[in-house]
Motif scaffolding. Structure first.
Motif, PDB file in Angstrom:
ATOM      1  N   ASP A  31       0.818  -1.210   0.000  1.00  0.00           N
ATOM      2  CA  ASP A  31       0.000   0.000   0.000  1.00  0.00           C
ATOM      3  C   ASP A  31       0.855   1.264   0.000  1.00  0.00           C
ATOM      4  O   ASP A  31       2.028   1.239   0.367  1.00  0.00           O
ATOM      5  CB  ASP A  31      -0.919   0.027   1.230  1.00  0.00           C
ATOM      6  CG  ASP A  31      -1.996  -1.046   1.171  1.00  0.00           C
ATOM      7  OD1 ASP A  31      -2.219  -1.607   0.069  1.00  0.00           O
ATOM      8  OD2 ASP A  31      -2.598  -1.332   2.226  1.00  0.00           O
ATOM      9  N   GLU A  32       0.224   2.382  -0.405  1.00  0.00           N
ATOM     10  CA  GLU A  32       0.877   3.687  -0.291  1.00  0.00           C
ATOM     11  C   GLU A  32       1.254   3.929   1.166  1.00  0.00           C
ATOM     12  O   GLU A  32       0.458   3.665   2.075  1.00  0.00           O
ATOM     13  CB  GLU A  32      -0.074   4.797  -0.758  1.00  0.00           C
ATOM     14  CG  GLU A  32      -0.291   4.833  -2.264  1.00  0.00           C
ATOM     15  CD  GLU A  32       0.939   5.303  -3.014  1.00  0.00           C
ATOM     16  OE1 GLU A  32       1.761   6.022  -2.416  1.00  0.00           O
ATOM     17  OE2 GLU A  32       1.096   4.934  -4.190  1.00  0.00           O
ATOM     18  N   ASN A  33       2.454   4.433   1.386  1.00  0.00           N
ATOM     19  CA  ASN A  33       2.988   4.641   2.728  1.00  0.00           C
ATOM     20  C   ASN A  33       3.145   3.335   3.501  1.00  0.00           C
ATOM     21  O   ASN A  33       3.242   3.348   4.731  1.00  0.00           O
ATOM     22  CB  ASN A  33       2.109   5.604   3.556  1.00  0.00           C
ATOM     23  CG  ASN A  33       2.130   7.007   3.010  1.00  0.00           C
ATOM     24  OD1 ASN A  33       3.147   7.479   2.515  1.00  0.00           O
ATOM     25  ND2 ASN A  33       0.999   7.685   3.083  1.00  0.00           N
ATOM     26  N   GLU A  37       7.293   0.664   0.657  1.00  0.00           N
ATOM     27  CA  GLU A  37       7.539   2.009   0.137  1.00  0.00           C
ATOM     28  C   GLU A  37       8.389   2.825   1.097  1.00  0.00           C
ATOM     29  O   GLU A  37       9.263   3.595   0.673  1.00  0.00           O
ATOM     30  CB  GLU A  37       6.222   2.731  -0.139  1.00  0.00           C
ATOM     31  CG  GLU A  37       6.405   3.995  -0.943  1.00  0.00           C
ATOM     32  CD  GLU A  37       5.095   4.534  -1.497  1.00  0.00           C
ATOM     33  OE1 GLU A  37       4.414   5.270  -0.766  1.00  0.00           O
ATOM     34  OE2 GLU A  37       4.764   4.202  -2.648  1.00  0.00           O
ATOM     35  N   ILE A  85       6.497  10.042  -2.479  1.00  0.00           N
ATOM     36  CA  ILE A  85       5.475  10.493  -1.519  1.00  0.00           C
ATOM     37  C   ILE A  85       4.478  11.428  -2.203  1.00  0.00           C
ATOM     38  O   ILE A  85       3.695  12.095  -1.527  1.00  0.00           O
ATOM     39  CB  ILE A  85       6.110  11.175  -0.293  1.00  0.00           C
ATOM     40  CG1 ILE A  85       6.865  12.453  -0.678  1.00  0.00           C
ATOM     41  CG2 ILE A  85       7.022  10.218   0.447  1.00  0.00           C
ATOM     42  CD1 ILE A  85       7.320  13.279   0.525  1.00  0.00           C
ATOM     43  N   SER A  86       4.517  11.441  -3.548  1.00  0.00           N
ATOM     44  CA  SER A  86       3.608  12.296  -4.334  1.00  0.00           C
ATOM     45  C   SER A  86       3.618  13.740  -3.839  1.00  0.00           C
ATOM     46  O   SER A  86       2.586  14.383  -3.720  1.00  0.00           O
ATOM     47  CB  SER A  86       2.177  11.747  -4.303  1.00  0.00           C
ATOM     48  OG  SER A  86       2.126  10.492  -4.919  1.00  0.00           O
ATOM     49  N   ARG A  89       1.251  14.364  -1.001  1.00  0.00           N
ATOM     50  CA  ARG A  89      -0.164  13.992  -1.114  1.00  0.00           C
ATOM     51  C   ARG A  89      -0.493  12.722  -0.343  1.00  0.00           C
ATOM     52  O   ARG A  89      -1.615  12.571   0.154  1.00  0.00           O
ATOM     53  CB  ARG A  89      -0.560  13.800  -2.585  1.00  0.00           C
ATOM     54  CG  ARG A  89      -0.672  15.076  -3.378  1.00  0.00           C
ATOM     55  CD  ARG A  89      -1.425  14.850  -4.685  1.00  0.00           C
ATOM     56  NE  ARG A  89      -0.821  13.787  -5.472  1.00  0.00           N
ATOM     57  CZ  ARG A  89      -1.479  12.734  -5.946  1.00  0.00           C
ATOM     58  NH1 ARG A  89      -2.771  12.580  -5.705  1.00  0.00           N
ATOM     59  NH2 ARG A  89      -0.868  11.818  -6.661  1.00  0.00           N
ATOM     60  N   THR A  90       0.475  11.799  -0.265  1.00  0.00           N
ATOM     61  CA  THR A  90       0.195  10.510   0.372  1.00  0.00           C
ATOM     62  C   THR A  90      -0.090  10.645   1.866  1.00  0.00           C
ATOM     63  O   THR A  90      -0.595   9.710   2.486  1.00  0.00           O
ATOM     64  CB  THR A  90       1.384   9.540   0.183  1.00  0.00           C
ATOM     65  OG1 THR A  90       2.576  10.151   0.690  1.00  0.00           O
ATOM     66  CG2 THR A  90       1.576   9.207  -1.293  1.00  0.00           C
ATOM     67  N   THR A  93      -5.623  12.222   3.121  1.00  0.00           N
ATOM     68  CA  THR A  93      -6.648  11.440   2.430  1.00  0.00           C
ATOM     69  C   THR A  93      -8.011  12.118   2.534  1.00  0.00           C
ATOM     70  O   THR A  93      -8.263  12.906   3.450  1.00  0.00           O
ATOM     71  CB  THR A  93      -6.756  10.025   3.017  1.00  0.00           C
ATOM     72  OG1 THR A  93      -7.039  10.128   4.429  1.00  0.00           O
ATOM     73  CG2 THR A  93      -5.462   9.244   2.821  1.00  0.00           C
ATOM     74  N   ILE A  99      -6.407   9.293  -1.791  1.00  0.00           N
ATOM     75  CA  ILE A  99      -5.403  10.336  -1.622  1.00  0.00           C
ATOM     76  C   ILE A  99      -5.886  11.627  -2.270  1.00  0.00           C
ATOM     77  O   ILE A  99      -6.488  11.607  -3.344  1.00  0.00           O
ATOM     78  CB  ILE A  99      -4.062   9.895  -2.253  1.00  0.00           C
ATOM     79  CG1 ILE A  99      -3.512   8.677  -1.498  1.00  0.00           C
ATOM     80  CG2 ILE A  99      -3.046  11.022  -2.222  1.00  0.00           C
ATOM     81  CD1 ILE A  99      -2.286   8.066  -2.129  1.00  0.00           C
TER      82      ILE A  99
END
Length: 199
Positions: A31-33, A37, A85-86, A89-90, A93, A99
């Motif tokens: 998953d994101e974060n 990652e 980490i965009s 943005r990440t 939410t 996101i």
């Protein structure tokens, strides 16, 4: 500490480990974060710190200011870190768990793409001032390690875009990106070690 042979062996070892891990790890680790990652970010931080410290070290004279080369490296790893980490943005939410978009980040969100453009321009200018082509002719480029880097990049694309049986999905993509960032750092370390003036 490192050498070209161990780079390649480490890459090969992790490549096969990556395939095994993709089969046994639960989907949530991709998953994101997520765990993988966040581990990727450690390689990018290490690359940034290496370039930062290299600006203070003595290297063979490849240009008028060798600091240009390492400043370019700092920008490169910074861009990769922020991409992962965009650009922040990440960390935010929406109520539905998605996101947030850049448009929801106010002035900062509007400035992200111009900042990226300026940093890429600065990166290119610094590499030109450093005459990076002279560096590439000076060092013994570890082809096998570079091939491993390309293999991880390809594996990341397969994990994200292709529906390849046995290796696909978010976990596969993130594991492959970890390998790619690892090889980037090892290639950087090797290049710096070859260019450094031995005392």
């Amino acid at each position: 500490m490192f050498n070209k042979i161990s780079h390649f062996k480490l890459g090969i070892f992790y490549f096969f480990l990556m395939i095994i891990l993709e089969m046994i790890l639960p989907e949530w680790v991709g998953d994101e974060n997520g765990i993988i990652e966040n581990l990727q970010l450690l390689w990018l931080i290490a690359g940034f710190v290496y370039c930062l410290n290299a600006r203070k070290s003595q290297f063979y004279k490849l240009c008028n200011d060798t600091k240009c080369l390492w400043s370019a490296g700092m920008i490169y790893f910074f861009l990769l870190f922020m991409r992962e980490i965009s650009w922040g943005r990440t960390f935010f939410t929406n109520p539905d768990g998605s996101i947030i978009q850049y448009s929801q980040m106010g002035l900062y969100g509007k400035l992200v793409h111009p900042i990226v453009t300026l940093l890429i321009i600065a990166l290119v200018i610094l590499l030109y001032k450093a005459r990076v082509w002279l560096m590439l002719r000076t060092i013994k480029f570890p082809i096998k390690s570079f091939i491993m880097l390309l293999a991880f990049i390809l594996a990341s694309w397969v994990g994200e875009k292709a529906n390849f049986t046995g290796f696909h999905g978010q976990v596969a993509e993130e594991l492959a990106e970890f390998g790619a960032y690892m090889m980037m750092f090892l290639l950087l370390y090797d290049a710096g070690d070859q260019l450094k003036i031995k005392k």
